[in-house]
Design a protein around this motif. Sequence first.
Motif, short mmCIF file in Angstrom:
data_model
loop_
_atom_site.label_atom_id
_atom_site.label_comp_id
_atom_site.label_asym_id
_atom_site.label_seq_id
_atom_site.Cartn_x
_atom_site.Cartn_y
_atom_site.Cartn_z
N ILE A 50 1.28 -1.05 0.30
CA ILE A 50 -0.26 0.20 -0.23
C ILE A 50 0.83 0.88 0.17
O ILE A 50 2.22 0.80 0.25
CB ILE A 50 -0.86 -0.09 1.22
CG1 ILE A 50 -0.20 -0.07 2.64
CG2 ILE A 50 -1.88 -1.10 0.80
CD1 ILE A 50 -1.50 0.52 3.44
N ASN A 51 0.24 2.62 -0.45
CA ASN A 51 1.06 3.65 -0.66
C ASN A 51 0.42 4.77 -0.42
O ASN A 51 1.20 5.73 -0.07
CB ASN A 51 1.26 3.73 -2.00
CG ASN A 51 0.55 4.30 -2.89
OD1 ASN A 51 -1.15 3.69 -3.14
ND2 ASN A 51 0.34 5.47 -3.79
N TRP A 52 -0.93 4.38 1.21
CA TRP A 52 -1.38 5.62 1.28
C TRP A 52 -2.68 4.81 1.63
O TRP A 52 -3.44 3.92 1.27
CB TRP A 52 -2.21 6.64 -0.25
CG TRP A 52 -2.47 8.04 1.02
CD1 TRP A 52 -1.62 9.10 0.87
CD2 TRP A 52 -3.53 7.93 1.25
NE1 TRP A 52 -1.94 9.95 1.19
CE2 TRP A 52 -3.52 9.44 1.75
CE3 TRP A 52 -5.23 7.42 1.38
CZ2 TRP A 52 -4.73 10.44 2.43
CZ3 TRP A 52 -5.68 8.22 2.09
CH2 TRP A 52 -5.64 9.82 2.73
N VAL A 53 -2.76 5.41 3.02
CA VAL A 53 -3.81 4.73 3.96
C VAL A 53 -4.51 6.50 5.42
O VAL A 53 -3.96 6.83 5.53
CB VAL A 53 -3.32 4.49 4.62
CG1 VAL A 53 -2.57 3.87 5.81
CG2 VAL A 53 -4.78 3.06 5.84
N GLY A 54 -6.21 5.94 5.24
CA GLY A 54 -5.70 7.51 5.65
C GLY A 54 -8.00 7.45 5.85
O GLY A 54 -8.25 6.43 5.24
N PHE A 55 -8.05 8.76 6.70
CA PHE A 55 -8.93 8.81 6.49
C PHE A 55 -9.93 10.73 5.61
O PHE A 55 -8.85 11.30 5.75
CB PHE A 55 -9.80 8.97 8.17
CG PHE A 55 -9.79 7.58 9.23
CD1 PHE A 55 -9.87 6.57 8.47
CD2 PHE A 55 -8.56 8.03 9.25
CE1 PHE A 55 -9.65 5.80 9.28
CE2 PHE A 55 -8.01 6.75 10.21
CZ PHE A 55 -8.92 5.45 10.08
N TYR A 56 -10.66 10.11 5.48
CA TYR A 56 -11.82 11.55 5.06
C TYR A 56 -13.09 11.63 5.60
O TYR A 56 -13.33 10.81 5.68
CB TYR A 56 -11.89 11.82 3.46
CG TYR A 56 -10.93 12.48 2.64
CD1 TYR A 56 -10.45 13.53 1.65
CD2 TYR A 56 -9.78 11.06 2.33
CE1 TYR A 56 -9.41 13.14 1.20
CE2 TYR A 56 -8.71 11.34 1.30
CZ TYR A 56 -9.13 12.48 0.53
OH TYR A 56 -7.90 12.69 0.11
N LEU A 57 -12.54 13.02 5.91
CA LEU A 57 -13.37 13.28 7.20
C LEU A 57 -15.67 13.98 6.95
O LEU A 57 -14.87 15.17 6.15
CB LEU A 57 -13.90 13.47 8.52
CG LEU A 57 -12.77 12.89 9.42
CD1 LEU A 57 -11.79 14.03 10.08
CD2 LEU A 57 -13.31 11.88 9.45
N VAL A 58 -16.35 13.68 6.84
CA VAL A 58 -17.79 14.87 6.28
C VAL A 58 -17.51 16.08 6.92
O VAL A 58 -16.98 16.64 8.66
CB VAL A 58 -18.87 14.42 7.29
CG1 VAL A 58 -20.13 14.66 6.41
CG2 VAL A 58 -19.55 13.44 6.50
N GLU A 59 -17.77 17.04 6.07
CA GLU A 59 -17.21 18.29 6.81
C GLU A 59 -18.10 19.68 5.47
O GLU A 59 -17.49 19.60 4.63
CB GLU A 59 -16.28 19.27 7.37
CG GLU A 59 -15.97 20.04 7.65
CD GLU A 59 -14.02 21.09 7.97
OE1 GLU A 59 -13.74 20.41 8.68
OE2 GLU A 59 -14.28 22.34 7.09
N ASP A 60 -19.26 20.10 5.49
CA ASP A 60 -19.68 21.09 4.99
C ASP A 60 -19.90 20.32 3.58
O ASP A 60 -20.28 20.53 2.93
CB ASP A 60 -18.56 23.15 4.53
CG ASP A 60 -17.84 23.76 5.55
OD1 ASP A 60 -19.09 23.07 6.97
OD2 ASP A 60 -17.01 23.15 5.85
N GLY A 61 -20.63 19.29 3.86
CA GLY A 61 -20.90 19.08 3.08
C GLY A 61 -20.34 17.63 2.09
O GLY A 61 -20.85 17.27 0.70
N GLY A 62 -18.94 17.99 2.73
CA GLY A 62 -18.54 17.13 1.23
C GLY A 62 -17.25 16.49 2.10
O GLY A 62 -17.47 16.07 3.49
N LEU A 63 -16.34 15.81 1.62
CA LEU A 63 -15.18 15.57 2.62
C LEU A 63 -13.86 16.08 2.97
O LEU A 63 -13.66 16.61 1.44
CB LEU A 63 -14.43 14.23 1.70
CG LEU A 63 -15.72 12.62 1.33
CD1 LEU A 63 -15.77 11.14 0.84
CD2 LEU A 63 -16.29 12.24 3.06
N VAL A 64 -12.95 16.18 4.00
CA VAL A 64 -12.33 16.65 3.93
C VAL A 64 -11.56 15.90 4.58
O VAL A 64 -11.42 14.82 5.20
CB VAL A 64 -11.98 18.10 4.99
CG1 VAL A 64 -12.78 17.42 6.07
CG2 VAL A 64 -10.84 18.51 5.03
N LEU A 65 -9.51 15.81 4.36
CA LEU A 65 -8.24 15.15 4.41
C LEU A 65 -8.41 14.58 5.92
O LEU A 65 -8.42 16.33 6.78
CB LEU A 65 -7.34 15.41 4.08
CG LEU A 65 -6.09 14.63 4.15
CD1 LEU A 65 -6.36 13.60 3.62
CD2 LEU A 65 -4.92 15.88 4.09
#
Length: 159
Positions: A50-65
Motif C-alpha cells: 500500500i502507498n496511502w492509508v487514511g481518512f476523509y471526514l464529512v465537513e460542509d457537505g463534502g469530505l475533508v482530509l
Amino acid sequence: MFQTTNYSTDLSANYSLLSKQLDALLEGEKNVIANLSNAAALLNQFFDQINWVGFYLVEDGGLVLGPFQGLPACVRIQLGKGVCGTAAETQETIIVPDVHAFPGHIACDAASQSEIVVPIVKDSKLVGVLDIDSPVKERFSSEDAEGLEKFIEVLIKHI
C-alpha cells in the motif's frame, strides 16, 4: 497480506487480530483525531503493498482530509466524486482493481493503481471514509472489504 511475520496466512484471522489490536490501542481515549491517527498508523504498519492509508471526514457537505499515512493528498472531495466521494454518497464499500478504469477517479498519487474505500457510519450518520491505495493493481479483495468493515465497526466505538 500483512507485513508482520506474526500474522498467519488466514486473512480473516489476521483482520480479527488487527481489530482486537485497534480496540486495545484506542481504549480509554476520546480524542477523535488521535484515534484516527493511530488507526491509520496501525493499518499502515500491517499492510504490505500500500502507498496511502487514511481518512476523509464529512465537513460542509463534502469530505475533508483527516489523519493519514503517505504522501500529501487531496484536501477536499465532493460527495459523489471519485472513489471516496462515491463510497461516501452510497455508503457502501468500493473496491477498485484499477483506478484508471474508474470513471472520475481523483489522482492524488500517480503511483496508486488500486483502491478500497470503506464508509464510516455512526448512528446512521456518515462520519467519513477509510481510504487505502496500492501501487499494485487488484490489490484488494472481498476478504479485505469484510475485514476492514469489521475494523471500522471497532473504530466507531472510539470516535
